[in-house]
Write a protein that holds these residues in place. Structure first.
Motif, PDB file in Angstrom:
ATOM      1  N   UNK A  84       0.830  -1.221   0.000  1.00 19.82           N
ATOM      2  CA  UNK A  84       0.000   0.000   0.000  1.00 19.82           C
ATOM      3  C   UNK A  84       0.856   1.259   0.000  1.00 19.82           C
ATOM      4  N   UNK A  85       1.911   1.247   0.767  1.00 21.86           N
ATOM      5  CA  UNK A  85       2.757   2.438   0.823  1.00 21.86           C
ATOM      6  C   UNK A  85       3.531   2.659  -0.468  1.00 21.86           C
ATOM      7  N   UNK A  86       3.804   1.607  -1.220  1.00 21.05           N
ATOM      8  CA  UNK A  86       4.541   1.739  -2.474  1.00 21.05           C
ATOM      9  C   UNK A  86       3.629   2.096  -3.643  1.00 21.05           C
ATOM     10  N   UNK A  87       2.323   2.006  -3.493  1.00 20.76           N
ATOM     11  CA  UNK A  87       1.364   2.285  -4.554  1.00 20.76           C
ATOM     12  C   UNK A  87       1.259   3.792  -4.769  1.00 20.76           C
ATOM     13  N   UNK A  88       1.446   4.292  -6.008  1.00 18.80           N
ATOM     14  CA  UNK A  88       1.361   5.748  -6.243  1.00 18.80           C
ATOM     15  C   UNK A  88      -0.043   6.306  -6.010  1.00 18.80           C
ATOM     16  N   UNK A  89      -1.107   5.533  -6.295  1.00 13.46           N
ATOM     17  CA  UNK A  89      -2.464   6.012  -6.034  1.00 13.46           C
ATOM     18  C   UNK A  89      -2.686   6.220  -4.546  1.00 13.46           C
TER      19      UNK A  89
END
Length: 181
Positions: A134-139
């Motif tokens: 989740x933290x690596x997701x740009x959205x």
């Protein structure tokens, strides 16, 4: 009597020392007292004493020895427990059955708790992977900067803004789907 034995022992030791010294002095490589001591060990097939005695056993060997001692203790306790049942008059077939049922229960319980521990570790790893994903997701990063739940969508904003475009009624100024010019 003790004095006589002590005197005899001292005399015997002294005679042995004198004969030993004579043998050592015959060796041509003697240069010091240390050489005399080393030579004496070589002559009598002994190992010289080392001042820095170290443990040459590996860690695996020491671990295996300690585990073996632990298992030996457990087996001695088990043997004494089953022996006390034999001495109490319990039939040997019943003791044999109880022994193997107890072993099976202990091994099964250990396997159960090991599996629970592995499941716990696996669940922690899954939660960490989800959080990292989740933290690596740009959205997710964009959503974290400003909540999109508070803002309206682009279609709702266009319903109240006048714009010049080509619509169903031709080219002109529209608010939403209604031409106003």
């Amino acid at each position: 009597m003790d004095e006589l034995i002590g005197a005899f022992y001292t005399t015997a030791v002294w005679r042995n020392f004198k004969s030993f010294t004579a043998e050592v002095l015959k060796v041509s490589s003697v240069r010091s007292i240390t050489d005399i001591r080393t030579t004496s060990f070589q002559m009598h097939g002994e190992v010289p004493m080392v001042t820095q005695a170290g443990n040459r056993d590996s860690f695996a060997m020491r671990l295996g020895q300690s585990l073996g001692r632990g298992v030996g203790r457990i087996l001695r306790v088990e043997r004494s427990a089953w022996g006390s049942l034999y001495r109490a008059g319990v039939p040997s077939a019943l003791v044999f059955l109880m022994k193997w049922l107890t072993r099976a229960l202990v091994i099964g319980g250990g396997a159960y708790y090991a599996a629970l521990g592995l499941l716990y570790a696996l669940s922690v790893a899954v939660f960490v992977a989800i959080i990292v994903g989740l933290l690596a997701n740009p959205d997710f990063e964009r959503a974290a900067r400003g909540s999109q739940l508070v803002h309206s969508s682009n279609d709702e904003r266009k319903a109240f803004v006048a714009e010049l475009r080509d619509g169903l009624d031709g080219y002109g100024t529209y608010i939403g789907s209604q031409r106003i010019d």
